[in-house]
Design an enzyme around this catalytic site. Structure first.
Site, PDB file in Angstrom:
ATOM      1  N   LYS A 200       0.777  -1.228  -0.076  1.00 56.45           N
ATOM      2  CA  LYS A 200      -0.073  -0.063  -0.105  1.00 56.45           C
ATOM      3  C   LYS A 200       0.948   1.203  -0.040  1.00 56.45           C
ATOM      4  O   LYS A 200       1.826   1.483   0.781  1.00 56.45           O
ATOM      5  CB  LYS A 200      -0.889   0.073   1.361  1.00 56.45           C
ATOM      6  CG  LYS A 200      -1.701   1.195   1.350  1.00 56.45           C
ATOM      7  CD  LYS A 200      -2.746   0.970   2.340  1.00 56.45           C
ATOM      8  CE  LYS A 200      -3.527   2.398   2.400  1.00 56.45           C
ATOM      9  NZ  LYS A 200      -4.710   2.405   3.628  1.00 56.45           N
ATOM     10  N   ARG A 210     -10.937   9.576   1.841  1.00 57.62           N
ATOM     11  CA  ARG A 210     -10.811  10.186   3.369  1.00 57.62           C
ATOM     12  C   ARG A 210     -11.961  11.084   3.487  1.00 57.62           C
ATOM     13  O   ARG A 210     -12.304  11.420   4.676  1.00 57.62           O
ATOM     14  CB  ARG A 210      -9.515  10.936   3.405  1.00 57.62           C
ATOM     15  CG  ARG A 210      -8.065  10.093   3.401  1.00 57.62           C
ATOM     16  CD  ARG A 210      -6.743  10.337   3.444  1.00 57.62           C
ATOM     17  NE  ARG A 210      -5.827   9.365   3.063  1.00 57.62           N
ATOM     18  CZ  ARG A 210      -4.407   9.884   3.239  1.00 57.62           C
ATOM     19  NH1 ARG A 210      -4.189  11.187   2.810  1.00 57.62           N
ATOM     20  NH2 ARG A 210      -3.680   8.846   2.783  1.00 57.62           N
ATOM     21  N   LYS A 222      -1.062  16.518   7.222  1.00 55.06           N
ATOM     22  CA  LYS A 222       0.009  15.382   7.776  1.00 55.06           C
ATOM     23  C   LYS A 222      -0.184  14.235   6.659  1.00 55.06           C
ATOM     24  O   LYS A 222      -1.236  13.879   6.116  1.00 55.06           O
ATOM     25  CB  LYS A 222      -0.651  14.656   9.117  1.00 55.06           C
ATOM     26  CG  LYS A 222      -0.366  15.843  10.232  1.00 55.06           C
ATOM     27  CD  LYS A 222       0.691  15.717  11.026  1.00 55.06           C
ATOM     28  CE  LYS A 222       1.096  16.782  11.933  1.00 55.06           C
ATOM     29  NZ  LYS A 222      -0.118  17.088  12.787  1.00 55.06           N
ATOM     30  N   GLU A 240       7.392  -6.643   1.409  1.00 55.90           N
ATOM     31  CA  GLU A 240       5.957  -6.417   2.228  1.00 55.90           C
ATOM     32  C   GLU A 240       5.169  -7.824   1.864  1.00 55.90           C
ATOM     33  O   GLU A 240       4.713  -8.377   2.810  1.00 55.90           O
ATOM     34  CB  GLU A 240       5.339  -5.243   1.778  1.00 55.90           C
ATOM     35  CG  GLU A 240       5.827  -4.142   2.297  1.00 55.90           C
ATOM     36  CD  GLU A 240       5.726  -3.795   3.783  1.00 55.90           C
ATOM     37  OE1 GLU A 240       5.106  -4.929   4.633  1.00 55.90           O
ATOM     38  OE2 GLU A 240       6.052  -2.766   4.425  1.00 55.90           O
ATOM     39  N   LYS A 255      -2.117  -1.527  -4.123  1.00 53.91           N
ATOM     40  CA  LYS A 255      -2.887  -0.171  -4.073  1.00 53.91           C
ATOM     41  C   LYS A 255      -2.162   1.054  -4.082  1.00 53.91           C
ATOM     42  O   LYS A 255      -1.032   0.939  -3.346  1.00 53.91           O
ATOM     43  CB  LYS A 255      -3.486  -0.572  -2.746  1.00 53.91           C
ATOM     44  CG  LYS A 255      -4.460   0.816  -2.370  1.00 53.91           C
ATOM     45  CD  LYS A 255      -5.038   0.616  -1.081  1.00 53.91           C
ATOM     46  CE  LYS A 255      -6.118   1.888  -0.645  1.00 53.91           C
ATOM     47  NZ  LYS A 255      -6.601   1.806   0.542  1.00 53.91           N
ATOM     48  N   SER A 281     -10.031   5.529  -4.727  1.00 54.28           N
ATOM     49  CA  SER A 281     -11.003   6.356  -4.702  1.00 54.28           C
ATOM     50  C   SER A 281     -10.581   7.782  -6.040  1.00 54.28           C
ATOM     51  O   SER A 281     -11.327   8.225  -6.879  1.00 54.28           O
ATOM     52  CB  SER A 281     -11.505   7.263  -3.583  1.00 54.28           C
ATOM     53  OG  SER A 281     -10.203   7.525  -3.014  1.00 54.28           O
ATOM     54  N   TYR A 320     -14.932   1.186  -7.315  1.00 56.02           N
ATOM     55  CA  TYR A 320     -16.269   1.860  -6.925  1.00 56.02           C
ATOM     56  C   TYR A 320     -17.082   1.881  -8.211  1.00 56.02           C
ATOM     57  O   TYR A 320     -18.283   2.024  -8.081  1.00 56.02           O
ATOM     58  CB  TYR A 320     -15.693   3.285  -6.596  1.00 56.02           C
ATOM     59  CG  TYR A 320     -14.828   3.393  -5.372  1.00 56.02           C
ATOM     60  CD1 TYR A 320     -15.445   3.329  -4.271  1.00 56.02           C
ATOM     61  CD2 TYR A 320     -13.352   3.551  -5.468  1.00 56.02           C
ATOM     62  CE1 TYR A 320     -14.939   3.569  -3.021  1.00 56.02           C
ATOM     63  CE2 TYR A 320     -12.934   3.618  -4.244  1.00 56.02           C
ATOM     64  CZ  TYR A 320     -13.367   3.464  -3.024  1.00 56.02           C
ATOM     65  OH  TYR A 320     -12.593   3.561  -2.047  1.00 56.02           O
TER      66      TYR A 320
END
Ligand code: PBG
Length: 330
Positions: A200, A210, A222, A240, A255, A281, A320
């Site tokens: 990610k 968000r 941030k 990972e 992602k 998104s 989506y």
């Protein structure tokens, strides 16, 4: 050089739609697709999200209706994300493992009313923290890895108890997959699957999400650079994914989607595990905006991106556009 033309004419295999279909290497089907669903408190509520036209937040009762239709139409799974009331947020994110929390109730209700649905539940603290980070902050503002993992394991267990099929840690803390696997085993949830958000990236394409879960204001300016990956790197992604496989992941997530297909391909070549890709998104909103302008054909560009994601090596795709793509494929 050997003379290939006219012996070889590449266009022969492109000559008719029938032939093109016959030699097509990747085919997308409805069960490859996963629809994210945003859940909010209340009854009979469908709220629009301004930065994601066409995507809504649903109260649990309305989410059930939506998921019933999606499941009937052959969707692969749904991925649930909560919008948590501000009063319930804290630095410790203790609402995340409240057995009577929004997501826990949603999972139970969906499983009861639509037992055939497959539910992926997100394990991460950002909807639950006052500061919008995925982890617990120290007094000095550092994100504490091991303390966060403690909370994530409790959150995962409470999702499993509620009936989630797949637990999806999207937080990028170190060692969380192992700890989640351990707590699931200890509590006899031996069949609960883990979809690790392994690769990610700290991406600028998450903005509308968000907004949807209501963490954008808390996060402010941030970043999540101290735990999500640097978009300039590929080596990290391989490490990972390897670690998460060893820690007990059943599938891994890459992602965002389209700008990261080189990562998908590399992992597909090197490691043997189902790969899920998240068309995030910002990717959705870009395609939506350009289509609303009339500058590109929405259906055609979306179906092309999904095919390309599969071609790169994705087993399944979170998008989506899942609901619309299902309709277009009919
Ligand atoms: C948070 C989470 C994010 C997404 C899924 N889970 C955002 C973030 O890391 O800030 C992004 C999904 C999207 O943009 O569609 N744990």
């Amino acid at each position: 050089m050997k003379k290939s033309f006219p012996n070889i004419r590449m266009r022969r295999l492109r000559s008719t739609s029938g032939i093109r279909k016959l030699v097509r290497e990747t085919n997308l089907c409805g069960s490859d697709l996963i629809q994210p669903i945003f859940i909010t408190e209340g009854k009979n509520k469908i709220q629009k999200i301004s930065s994601m036209p066409g995507i809504n937040r649903y109260s649990i009762d309305m989410a059930v209706k939506e998921i019933r239709v999606l499941t009937k139409n052959g969707i692969g799974a749904v991925a649930l994300f909560p919008q948590i009331n501000r009063r319930k947020k804290s630095n410790q994110a203790s609402e995340a493992y409240n057995d009577d929390g929004l997501i826990q109730r949603a999972i139970r209700e969906i499983k009861k009313k639509v037992p055939k649905s497959t539910i992926i539940s997100d394990v991460a603290l950002d909807p639950y923290t006052t500061h919008g980070q995925d982890g617990i902050l120290s007094k000095k503002g550092k994100i504490l890895n091991d303390e966060t993992v403690e909370v994530l394991t409790k959150q995962a267990l409470s999702h499993a108890k509620s009936g989630a099929d797949i637990i999806a840690p999207s937080d990028m803390m170190d060692g969380r997959v192992l700890k989640i696997r351990e707590i699931l085993e200890r509590n006899k949830f031996v069949d609960t699957m883990i979809l690790a958000y392994s690769a990610k990236y700290s991406s600028n394409f998450y903005g509308p999400f968000r907004d949807a879960v209501g963490s954008i204001k808390s996060l402010g300016t941030k970043s999540k650079d101290s735990y999500q990956m640097d978009y300039a790197n590929t080596g990290d992604a391989l490490r990972e994914v390897e670690l998460d496989i060893n820690e007990g992941a059943d599938f891994v997530m890459i992602k965002p989607g389209l700008p990261y297909l080189d990562i998908v391909q590399r992992i597909k070549e090197k490691l043997n595990i189902p790969i899920f890709v998240y068309q995030v998104s910002g990717e959705y909103s870009m395609m939506k905006a350009v289509s609303q302008k009339g500058w590109l054909n929405e259906k055609k560009i979306v179906m092309e991106t999904l095919a390309c994601i599969k071609r790169a090596g994705a087993t399944a795709i979170i998008t989506y556009y899942a609901k619309e793509a299902l309709k277009w494929m009919k």
